[in-house]
Design a protein around this motif. Structure first.
Motif, PDB file in Angstrom:
ATOM      1  N   THR A  41     -51.100 -20.043  48.040  1.00  0.00           N
ATOM      2  CA  THR A  41     -49.853 -19.437  48.524  1.00  0.00           C
ATOM      3  C   THR A  41     -48.723 -19.718  47.538  1.00  0.00           C
ATOM      4  OG1 THR A  41     -49.442 -21.383  49.887  1.00  0.00           O
ATOM      5  CG2 THR A  41     -50.467 -19.497  50.966  1.00  0.00           C
ATOM      6  N   ARG A  42     -48.782 -20.865  46.859  1.00  0.00           N
ATOM      7  CA  ARG A  42     -47.764 -21.215  45.851  1.00  0.00           C
ATOM      8  C   ARG A  42     -47.836 -20.253  44.666  1.00  0.00           C
ATOM      9  NH1 ARG A  42     -43.108 -22.346  46.078  1.00  0.00           N
ATOM     10  NH2 ARG A  42     -42.737 -21.185  44.213  1.00  0.00           N
ATOM     11  N   THR A  43     -49.054 -19.944  44.221  1.00  0.00           N
ATOM     12  CA  THR A  43     -49.220 -18.992  43.117  1.00  0.00           C
ATOM     13  C   THR A  43     -48.680 -17.625  43.507  1.00  0.00           C
ATOM     14  OG1 THR A  43     -51.144 -20.157  42.251  1.00  0.00           O
ATOM     15  CG2 THR A  43     -50.932 -17.841  41.639  1.00  0.00           C
ATOM     16  N   LEU A  44     -49.000 -17.185  44.711  1.00  0.00           N
ATOM     17  CA  LEU A  44     -48.506 -15.890  45.184  1.00  0.00           C
ATOM     18  C   LEU A  44     -46.979 -15.889  45.258  1.00  0.00           C
ATOM     19  CD1 LEU A  44     -49.273 -13.070  46.149  1.00  0.00           C
ATOM     20  CD2 LEU A  44     -49.457 -13.998  48.469  1.00  0.00           C
ATOM     21  N   ALA A  45     -46.406 -16.980  45.735  1.00  0.00           N
ATOM     22  CA  ALA A  45     -44.944 -17.102  45.793  1.00  0.00           C
ATOM     23  C   ALA A  45     -44.347 -17.066  44.385  1.00  0.00           C
ATOM     24  CB  ALA A  45     -44.547 -18.380  46.520  1.00  0.00           C
TER      25      ALA A  45
ATOM     26  N   GLY B 163     -37.192  -9.879  57.307  1.00  0.00           N
ATOM     27  CA  GLY B 163     -37.037 -11.223  57.842  1.00  0.00           C
ATOM     28  C   GLY B 163     -37.902 -12.169  57.041  1.00  0.00           C
ATOM     29  N   SER B 164     -38.738 -12.923  57.707  1.00  0.00           N
ATOM     30  CA  SER B 164     -39.616 -13.845  56.995  1.00  0.00           C
ATOM     31  C   SER B 164     -41.004 -13.253  56.744  1.00  0.00           C
ATOM     32  CB  SER B 164     -39.759 -15.148  57.798  1.00  0.00           C
ATOM     33  OG  SER B 164     -40.345 -14.864  59.055  1.00  0.00           O
ATOM     34  N   LYS B 165     -41.239 -12.036  57.203  1.00  0.00           N
ATOM     35  CA  LYS B 165     -42.552 -11.408  57.064  1.00  0.00           C
ATOM     36  C   LYS B 165     -42.653 -10.682  55.715  1.00  0.00           C
ATOM     37  CE  LYS B 165     -45.833  -8.524  59.515  1.00  0.00           C
ATOM     38  NZ  LYS B 165     -46.091  -7.759  60.718  1.00  0.00           N
ATOM     39  N   VAL B 166     -43.598 -11.127  54.886  1.00  0.00           N
ATOM     40  CA  VAL B 166     -43.820 -10.539  53.566  1.00  0.00           C
ATOM     41  C   VAL B 166     -45.143  -9.794  53.595  1.00  0.00           C
ATOM     42  CG1 VAL B 166     -44.138 -11.039  51.112  1.00  0.00           C
ATOM     43  CG2 VAL B 166     -42.564 -12.425  52.464  1.00  0.00           C
ATOM     44  N   GLN B 167     -45.138  -8.579  53.067  1.00  0.00           N
ATOM     45  CA  GLN B 167     -46.363  -7.790  52.996  1.00  0.00           C
ATOM     46  C   GLN B 167     -46.462  -7.101  51.646  1.00  0.00           C
ATOM     47  OE1 GLN B 167     -46.528  -5.251  56.535  1.00  0.00           O
ATOM     48  NE2 GLN B 167     -47.930  -6.763  57.389  1.00  0.00           N
ATOM     49  N   TYR B 168     -47.688  -6.763  51.282  1.00  0.00           N
ATOM     50  CA  TYR B 168     -47.987  -6.189  49.980  1.00  0.00           C
ATOM     51  C   TYR B 168     -48.836  -4.942  50.165  1.00  0.00           C
ATOM     52  CZ  TYR B 168     -47.086 -11.102  49.047  1.00  0.00           C
ATOM     53  OH  TYR B 168     -46.535 -12.355  49.029  1.00  0.00           O
ATOM     54  N   LYS B 169     -48.538  -3.892  49.390  1.00  0.00           N
ATOM     55  CA  LYS B 169     -49.386  -2.707  49.418  1.00  0.00           C
ATOM     56  C   LYS B 169     -50.692  -3.068  48.727  1.00  0.00           C
ATOM     57  CE  LYS B 169     -46.070   1.080  49.351  1.00  0.00           C
ATOM     58  NZ  LYS B 169     -45.625   2.250  48.577  1.00  0.00           N
ATOM     59  N   GLN B 170     -51.793  -2.798  49.399  1.00  0.00           N
ATOM     60  CA  GLN B 170     -53.100  -3.129  48.841  1.00  0.00           C
ATOM     61  C   GLN B 170     -53.300  -2.472  47.482  1.00  0.00           C
ATOM     62  OE1 GLN B 170     -56.437  -2.670  51.485  1.00  0.00           O
ATOM     63  NE2 GLN B 170     -57.880  -2.528  49.808  1.00  0.00           N
ATOM     64  N   SER B 171     -52.905  -1.214  47.345  1.00  0.00           N
ATOM     65  CA  SER B 171     -53.102  -0.503  46.077  1.00  0.00           C
ATOM     66  C   SER B 171     -52.347  -1.176  44.936  1.00  0.00           C
ATOM     67  CB  SER B 171     -52.673   0.957  46.216  1.00  0.00           C
ATOM     68  OG  SER B 171     -51.295   1.047  46.549  1.00  0.00           O
TER      69      SER B 171
ATOM     70  N   SER C 234     -41.560 -14.529  42.982  1.00  0.00           N
ATOM     71  CA  SER C 234     -40.267 -14.980  42.436  1.00  0.00           C
ATOM     72  C   SER C 234     -40.066 -14.517  40.994  1.00  0.00           C
ATOM     73  CB  SER C 234     -40.123 -16.494  42.550  1.00  0.00           C
ATOM     74  OG  SER C 234     -41.037 -17.142  41.702  1.00  0.00           O
ATOM     75  N   LYS C 235     -41.171 -14.367  40.263  1.00  0.00           N
ATOM     76  CA  LYS C 235     -41.098 -13.883  38.876  1.00  0.00           C
ATOM     77  C   LYS C 235     -41.122 -12.356  38.803  1.00  0.00           C
ATOM     78  CE  LYS C 235     -43.234 -18.023  36.994  1.00  0.00           C
ATOM     79  NZ  LYS C 235     -44.439 -18.612  36.392  1.00  0.00           N
ATOM     80  N   LYS C 236     -41.146 -11.730  39.978  1.00  0.00           N
ATOM     81  CA  LYS C 236     -41.166 -10.265  40.089  1.00  0.00           C
ATOM     82  C   LYS C 236     -42.356  -9.648  39.362  1.00  0.00           C
ATOM     83  CE  LYS C 236     -36.144  -9.948  40.604  1.00  0.00           C
ATOM     84  NZ  LYS C 236     -36.055 -10.216  41.960  1.00  0.00           N
ATOM     85  N   LEU C 237     -43.499 -10.336  39.435  1.00  0.00           N
ATOM     86  CA  LEU C 237     -44.724  -9.822  38.825  1.00  0.00           C
ATOM     87  C   LEU C 237     -45.459  -8.867  39.741  1.00  0.00           C
ATOM     88  CD1 LEU C 237     -46.096 -13.119  37.232  1.00  0.00           C
ATOM     89  CD2 LEU C 237     -44.913 -11.234  36.089  1.00  0.00           C
TER      90      LEU C 237
ATOM     91  N   LEU D 231     -51.135  -5.704  53.201  1.00  0.00           N
ATOM     92  CA  LEU D 231     -51.771  -7.013  53.326  1.00  0.00           C
ATOM     93  C   LEU D 231     -50.727  -8.097  53.544  1.00  0.00           C
ATOM     94  CD1 LEU D 231     -54.191  -6.713  50.261  1.00  0.00           C
ATOM     95  CD2 LEU D 231     -54.723  -6.269  52.658  1.00  0.00           C
ATOM     96  N   THR D 232     -51.103  -9.107  54.300  1.00  0.00           N
ATOM     97  CA  THR D 232     -50.247 -10.280  54.458  1.00  0.00           C
ATOM     98  C   THR D 232     -50.488 -11.211  53.279  1.00  0.00           C
ATOM     99  OG1 THR D 232     -51.926 -11.543  55.644  1.00  0.00           O
ATOM    100  CG2 THR D 232     -50.449 -10.143  56.981  1.00  0.00           C
ATOM    101  N   SER D 233     -49.633 -12.214  53.131  1.00  0.00           N
ATOM    102  CA  SER D 233     -49.815 -13.202  52.069  1.00  0.00           C
ATOM    103  C   SER D 233     -51.161 -13.902  52.229  1.00  0.00           C
ATOM    104  CB  SER D 233     -48.679 -14.233  52.095  1.00  0.00           C
ATOM    105  OG  SER D 233     -47.457 -13.607  51.772  1.00  0.00           O
ATOM    106  N   LYS D 234     -51.502 -14.233  53.447  1.00  0.00           N
ATOM    107  CA  LYS D 234     -52.771 -14.916  53.717  1.00  0.00           C
ATOM    108  C   LYS D 234     -53.952 -14.069  53.265  1.00  0.00           C
ATOM    109  CE  LYS D 234     -55.298 -17.183  57.471  1.00  0.00           C
ATOM    110  NZ  LYS D 234     -55.273 -17.579  58.877  1.00  0.00           N
ATOM    111  N   GLN D 235     -53.908 -12.762  53.534  1.00  0.00           N
ATOM    112  CA  GLN D 235     -54.987 -11.869  53.130  1.00  0.00           C
ATOM    113  C   GLN D 235     -55.094 -11.776  51.610  1.00  0.00           C
ATOM    114  OE1 GLN D 235     -53.515  -8.546  55.468  1.00  0.00           O
ATOM    115  NE2 GLN D 235     -55.381  -8.555  56.717  1.00  0.00           N
ATOM    116  N   VAL D 236     -53.948 -11.675  50.928  1.00  0.00           N
ATOM    117  CA  VAL D 236     -53.955 -11.597  49.462  1.00  0.00           C
ATOM    118  C   VAL D 236     -54.555 -12.871  48.877  1.00  0.00           C
ATOM    119  CG1 VAL D 236     -52.524 -11.448  47.380  1.00  0.00           C
ATOM    120  CG2 VAL D 236     -52.014  -9.988  49.348  1.00  0.00           C
TER     121      VAL D 236
END
Length: 89
Positions: A47-51, A65-73, A55-58, A34-39
């Motif tokens: 987006t600030r909460t997600l960031a 590069g600048s592309k951040v993605q998250y495993k849905q699971s 940053s807190k490694k939660l 998932l992209t940040s927008k999707q999450v």
């Protein structure tokens, strides 16, 4: 050139092991990313909460590069652990 039976048995064993690994990979479901927008959209967070979570490694994430993605699971697990359920009734 002759190959002894012990070497042949080892080669057959190795091929069988590789075949089982390949079959397992082919049967497994590919991970959805998932992209940040999707999450943010799915979990109604900014987006600030997600960031902040990043940053807190939660939450785990991958960045190229600048592309951040998250495993849905992993995102689902995070929100399941951090959801407060009210009393029923």
């Amino acid at each position: 050139m002759e190959i002894d039976s012990k070497t042949i048995s080892k080669i057959i064993g190795d091929i069988t092991y590789l075949k089982q690994g390949i079959e397992s990979l082919l049967m497994s479901k590919p991970e959805t990313w998932l992209t940040s927008k999707q999450v943010c959209s799915r979990y109604n967070i900014s987006t600030r909460t997600l960031a902040d979570y990043r940053s807190k490694k939660l939450i785990p994430y991958s960045q190229v590069g600048s592309k951040v993605q998250y495993k849905q699971s992993e995102i689902e697990k995070f929100f399941e652990r951090h959801t407060i359920h009210g009393k029923g009734g």
